[in-house]
Design a protein around this motif. Structure first.
Motif, PDB file in Angstrom:
ATOM      1  N   ARG A 140      16.169  -9.829 -13.081  1.00 32.05           N
ATOM      2  CA  ARG A 140      16.143  -9.294 -14.322  1.00 32.05           C
ATOM      3  C   ARG A 140      15.728  -9.967 -15.249  1.00 32.05           C
ATOM      4  O   ARG A 140      14.878  -9.528 -16.095  1.00 32.05           O
ATOM      5  N   SER A 143      16.428  -6.851  -8.914  1.00 29.59           N
ATOM      6  CA  SER A 143      17.652  -6.375  -9.381  1.00 29.59           C
ATOM      7  C   SER A 143      18.892  -7.534  -9.821  1.00 29.59           C
ATOM      8  O   SER A 143      19.727  -7.195 -10.231  1.00 29.59           O
ATOM      9  N   LEU A 179      15.887  -2.305 -17.824  1.00 28.15           N
ATOM     10  CA  LEU A 179      14.456  -2.891 -17.627  1.00 28.15           C
ATOM     11  C   LEU A 179      13.844  -1.606 -17.443  1.00 28.15           C
ATOM     12  O   LEU A 179      12.646  -1.811 -17.853  1.00 28.15           O
ATOM     13  N   ARG A 192      12.153  -9.429 -17.665  1.00 27.88           N
ATOM     14  CA  ARG A 192      12.344  -9.098 -19.024  1.00 27.88           C
ATOM     15  C   ARG A 192      11.304 -10.153 -19.786  1.00 27.88           C
ATOM     16  O   ARG A 192      10.621  -9.710 -20.589  1.00 27.88           O
ATOM     17  N   PRO A 214      18.411  -2.260 -12.951  1.00 28.46           N
ATOM     18  CA  PRO A 214      19.156  -2.046 -14.453  1.00 28.46           C
ATOM     19  C   PRO A 214      18.382  -1.084 -15.180  1.00 28.46           C
ATOM     20  O   PRO A 214      17.274  -1.198 -15.430  1.00 28.46           O
TER      21      PRO A 214
END
Length: 351
Positions: free
Chosen positions: A15, A10, A42, A19, A39
Motif C-alpha cells: 500500500r 494489499s 488506493l 501510494r 484498500p
C-alpha cells in the motif's frame, strides 16, 4: 507516463509503495489474490487492481503482458518466485524486490531468527556475509525464511534488467497485521505509566517505516541499477527511544525504567529487546540520493492513531495473536518495577 506494477499491493508495505509511486506521477497497477483486501483509498487515488496469484505463471504472464517500466515485488520469498520474474525480465525496465535483514549471518553463524541473537559489532553493511542459500522453497520456518530469501536474491540478481534488492527490518506502519506498537499502546490504554525495559532500555531491533521503504523504492525506480541496499529508519532507535516515541504520539506520559543486568529473563521484555542490538547501516542508500520521509518518532504517529481508534473486537483480535501471548502480564512489569525501586546495597568496606 511511466508504468509500475506492484506485486502484493494489499499489504501494509505494498500500500505504502503504491501510494508513493502514484503520488510521484506513476501509472500504478497493484496485484493481489483477493480484491476484497484492496484498500479503497488506493483505488480512489488512481491505483488499478488486478486479481493475480504471484506464484502462478499464467497469472504473472497476464499481469506483465504489456510490459512495465518497473515491477516492485513485495511477495518474493523463494528462488522459484524470483525465477518467474527472471524469465519475463525482457519486457521490464527495472525490478525492485523486497528481501530482509534475516539474510545476514555473523561470524558465529547466528542470524536474525537463530536461538541466540547475532552480534555484528555495530550497524550491518550490505557486504556482510549472508546465510547459505536454500533453493528448496521451504521458507516458512525460522531458518528457512532467511536462507530462501538469499536464494531469491541470488536468482533475481541474474535478471537481464536492473534489479534493486532491498533489505528492510521490522516494518511498521498503518494497516499492519501484527503491529508491535500495540505492546506500548495497550499499556497506555490500560493506564500504565511506567515501563520496565531490559538492558537499561538499550536493546534494539531496527524498525523500518513502510513510508521510508516506499521512498527508497521510488529512488531506486528513478535511478535504476543492479544493487543491494539496506532499508531502515534513520539512526539507531533503541527500545527506550521507540517506547517514548509511541507515548509521545499518543500524547500520554510514560516513564522508562531501565533494568540492570542480571534481572530475571522474563523482566523488561519487549518487541525490540534484541541484545546485542541489531541495526542496519544506511550509508549506501544515502549514497544514491535517498532521503527518508522521517525518523521512527516522526513516522509512527499514524500507526498509533490507528491503534488507539480500534474498536474492541479488533483490539481483542490483536491480543489473540500468538505474537502477543504473555506480553501483557503486568505482574511481571510490577515485579520488575518494584525491584528497580529498591536501592542497591552499598559495597561492604574492609579494614
Amino acid at each position: 507516463m511511466t508504468k509500475a506494477i506492484v506485486l502484493g499491493v494489499s499489504g501494509m508495505t505494498g500500500r505504502a509503495i503504491a501510494r508513493e509511486l502514484v503520488d510521484a506521477g506513476w501509472d500504478v497497477t497493484g496485484t493481489g489474490r483477493d480484491a476484497a483486501h484492496f484498500p479503497a483509498e488506493l483505488g480512489a487515488s488512481g491505483v488499478d487492481f488486478v486479481r493475480s496469484d504471484r506464484g502462478d505463471a499464467a497469472d504473472l504472464d497476464a499481469v506483465l503482458a504489456g510490459g512495465a517500466d518497473l515491477v516492485v515485488d513485495c511477495v518474493a520469498y523463494t528462488a522459484a518466485h524470483a525465477q518467474l520474474l527472471v524469465e519475463r525480465a525482457a519486457g521490464l525496465g527495472a525490478i525492485v524486490a523486497l528481501s530482509s535483514k534475516a539474510v545476514y549471518v555473523d561470524a558465529q553463524g547466528r542470524h536474525s531468527n537463530s536461538d541466540d541473537p547475532p552480534d555484528f559489532g555495530g550497524p550491518v553493511v550490505e557486504t556482510t556475509a549472508t546465510l547459505e542459500p536454500d533453493f528448496s522453497g521451504e521458507y516458512q520456518s525460522r531458518l528457512g525464511y532467511g536462507t530462501n530469501k538469499v536464494a531469491m536474491e541470488q536468482t533475481l540478481l541474474a535478471a537481464s534488467c536492473p534489479v534493486s534488492i532491498l533489505r528492510p527490518s521490522r516494518i511498521h506502519g498503518p494497516g499492519s497485521s501484527r503491529p508491535r506498537e500495540w505492546f506500548v499502546v495497550r499499556r497506555l490504554r490500560d493506564g500504565r505509566t511506567r515501563l520496565p525495559l531490559a538492558h537499561g532500555g538499550r536493546t534494539g531491533n531496527h524498525p523500518t517505516a513502510a513510508v521510508n521503504l516506499a521512498r527508497l523504492v521510488r529512488v531506486c525506480a528513478e535511478r535504476p541499477a543492479t544493487r543491494v541496499l539496506n532499508a531502515a529508519d534513520p539512526g539507531t532507535p533503541t527500545a527506550a527511544d521507540i517506547a517514548q516515541a509511541i507515548a509521545a504520539a499518543a500524547k500520554l506520559p510514560l516513564e522508562i525504567v531501565g533494568l540492570d543486568e542480571g534481572v530475571p529473563d522474563a523482566w523488561g521484555r519487549s518487541p525490540w529487546d534484541t541484545w546485542p542490538p541489531f541495526f542496519l547501516d544506511m550509508s549506501a542508500a544515502a549514497g544514491i540520493g535517498y532521503t527518508p520521509v522521517g525518523t521512527y518518532a516522526e513516522t509512527v504517529a499514524a500507526t498509533v492513531h490507528e491503534l488507539r481508534a480500534l474498536p474492541p473486537a479488533d483490539s481483542a483480535a490483536i491480543d489473540a495473536d500468538p505474537f502477543f501471548t504473555g506480553r501483557f502480564d503486568y505482574a511481571l512489569d510490577d515485579a520488575a518495577l518494584a525491584a528497580a525501586s529498591i536501592p542497591s546495597a552499598p559495597p561492604s568496606s574492609s579494614r
